[in-house]
Design an enzyme around this catalytic site. Structure first.
Site, PDB file in Angstrom:
ATOM      1  CE  LYS A   1      -0.249  -0.157   5.062  1.00 21.33           C
ATOM      2  NZ  LYS A   1      -0.965  -0.774   6.196  1.00 21.33           N
TER       3      LYS A   1
ATOM      4  NE  ARG B   1      -6.366   1.188  11.334  1.00 20.11           N
ATOM      5  CZ  ARG B   1      -5.197   0.870  10.762  1.00 20.11           C
ATOM      6  NH1 ARG B   1      -4.239   1.776  10.690  1.00 20.11           N
ATOM      7  NH2 ARG B   1      -4.983  -0.328  10.286  1.00 20.11           N
TER       8      ARG B   1
ATOM      9  CE1 TYR C   1      12.273  32.173   2.899  1.00 20.84           C
ATOM     10  CE2 TYR C   1      12.542  29.805   2.583  1.00 20.84           C
ATOM     11  CZ  TYR C   1      12.168  31.062   2.098  1.00 20.84           C
ATOM     12  OH  TYR C   1      11.700  31.177   0.823  1.00 20.84           O
TER      13      TYR C   1
ATOM     14  CG  MET D   1       8.656  23.823  -1.282  1.00 21.89           C
ATOM     15  SD  MET D   1       7.424  24.882  -2.061  1.00 21.89           S
ATOM     16  CE  MET D   1       6.680  25.711  -0.666  1.00 21.89           C
TER      17      MET D   1
HETATM   18  C1  PLP Z   1      -0.198  -1.754   6.914  1.00 22.24           C
HETATM   19  C2  PLP Z   1      -0.764  -3.003   7.449  1.00 22.24           C
HETATM   20  C3  PLP Z   1       0.070  -4.116   7.677  1.00 22.24           C
HETATM   21  C4  PLP Z   1       1.579  -4.071   7.534  1.00 22.24           C
HETATM   22  O1  PLP Z   1       2.131  -3.511   8.696  1.00 22.24           O
HETATM   23  P1  PLP Z   1       3.734  -3.482   8.881  1.00 22.24           P
HETATM   24  O2  PLP Z   1       3.958  -3.015  10.263  1.00 22.24           O
HETATM   25  O3  PLP Z   1       4.253  -2.497   7.886  1.00 22.24           O
HETATM   26  O4  PLP Z   1       4.220  -4.841   8.613  1.00 22.24           O
HETATM   27  C5  PLP Z   1      -0.528  -5.306   8.065  1.00 22.24           C
HETATM   28  N1  PLP Z   1      -1.866  -5.387   8.244  1.00 22.24           N
HETATM   29  C6  PLP Z   1      -2.683  -4.332   8.058  1.00 22.24           C
HETATM   30  C7  PLP Z   1      -4.141  -4.484   8.287  1.00 22.24           C
HETATM   31  C8  PLP Z   1      -2.157  -3.096   7.671  1.00 22.24           C
HETATM   32  O5  PLP Z   1      -2.974  -2.049   7.507  1.00 22.24           O
END
Ligand code: PLP
Length: 380
Positions: free
Chosen positions: A41, A139, A271, A319
């Protein structure tokens, strides 16, 4: 050469051999009794989802996970064949895309299940879904207390196949919270039994993210979902002081010195004039800034590697530009390589190190290297 292939020297190099090494390394640590889901992801945590998935597919990852169906479509369009799980479920209107691109959604709400079941009615095979249970992360997920009810409702949706049952840990990286991790495991095991009592025997039972896969063998189920460890980001998300697999950093970020100048003692730089030279100094300017993901909070804190030595970042990171102190690096010149993440000559700056300075975790550092920084994949 196309104009957009001629770019400033700021690049993120992605070492695909290191990526494959990390999968092998975790596999030999965790064992061959489980399947391996590679979490790609968020553009593979900034590393480039398509290239990383292609390499991991060739190196026998069993599954891929993305957050959004959009990300899954990108992988399918580039030829990825292994099953793809959409961790963030799907949004109303995306049902058909799941069928068109053979994507498997996570489900944690009845509305989504009902809608998908209706779409699946016109297809020959039942649509595979993975049900996510909230055992304490708070969550997303079906609350564990309501899972029995949820299973009963699912039982009437005959066009869905519950292929997986999963949960996610809140604090698997923190051994001082092991009691809570164990509580999550116990709650999940009860849910698995409830599902079984309702006639569901999912093919995949999975709980573990990277820290759980390494630190909590009792959480392995029959699949582990690996993100961070694949990218070699173990330094801050794996608990300290335990046995762990060897990991190699996958991303390094580098640029070149664009400008070198002499500055008298007592001058201010950048800056807000947050840095004042204390001696006659040699200051280099490098073409990377916070838009590239070199975070402003690293101003006057981080160091970069130039010619095998550390050069401190001086003044505010802006930036597009950053200044570094080259006074103690004799001969440093325009065009010299500057390593912002990576190693040379026994020195290293890891994403984990920058994260520690910036008050975050390595994932946010690599995810934050923006699309303005070209990814260069090696070996080519
Ligand atoms: C992102 C995610 C993972 C992977 O987590 P890592 O700590 O990067 O291995 C696994 N399960 C779910 C549901 C996630 O959202």
């Amino acid at each position: 050469m196309l104009l957009d292939q001629i770019h400033r020297p700021t690049v993120a190099e992605i070492d695909l051999d290191a990526l494959a090494f990390n999968l092998r390394s975790v596999r030999s640590f965790v064992g061959d009794r489980v399947s391996y889901m590679a979490v790609v992801k968020a553009n593979a945590y900034g590393h480039g989802a398509v290239e990383c998935a292609k390499r991991l597919e060739a190196d026998d990852a069993d599954w891929f996970a993305v957050a959004l169906p959009e990300e899954g479509i990108e992988l399918r369009s580039s030829g990825i064949k292994k099953p793809i799980l959409c961790l963030g479920s799907f949004w109303p209107g995306q049902e058909q895309a799941l069928f068109d691109h053979d994507l498997t959604p996570v489900i944690f709400g009845l509305d989504a299940a009902v809608s998908l079941d209706r779409h699946a009615a016109g297809h020959r095979a039942r649509k595979n879904v993975h049900i996510k249970i909230d055992t304490g992360m708070g969550r997303v997920g079906v609350p564990w207390q309501e899972s029995n009810e949820f299973a009963k409702a699912l039982a009437s949706l005959s066009n869905l196949n519950v292929q997986g049952l999963m949960t996610h840990f809140a604090a698997a990286d923190d051994l001082s919270q092991n009691d809570f991790t164990n509580l999550q495991i116990a709650r999940f095991n009860r849910v698995v039994e409830e599902f079984s009592a309702n006639g569901f025997t999912p093919e995949f039972i999975d709980l573990a993210n990277s820290p759980a896969a390494v630190a909590h063998p009792e959480s392995h189920g029959n699949m582990v979902r690996l993100g961070g460890v694949l990218y070699g980001l173990g330094g801050d998300v794996l608990p300290a002081g335990i046995d762990k697999p060897e990991l190699r950093s996958v991303m390094s970020v580098s640029t070149q010195i664009a400008l070198v100048k002499r500055v008298s003692a007592g001058e201010t730089l950048g800056y807000g004039r947050t840095y004042t030279t204390t001696r006659e100094s040699v200051i280099g300017t490098i073409p990377i800034g916070y838009h590239d993901g070199f975070r402003r909070s690293l101003s006057n804190v981080a160091g970069v590697i130039v010619n095998g030595m550390i050069a401190p970042v001086v003044g505010r990171i802006s930036m597009d530009w950053t200044m570094i102190d080259l006074t103690d690096i004799p001969g440093a010149a325009i065009g010299d390589k500057v390593i912002l993440i990576g190693s040379e000559n026994g020195l290293s700056v890891r994403a984990e190190d920058l994260a520690g300075m910036a008050g975050t975790i390595s994932y946010e550092i690599t995810c934050g290297i923006s699309s303005r920084v070209p990814r260069v994949f090696v070996p080519r």
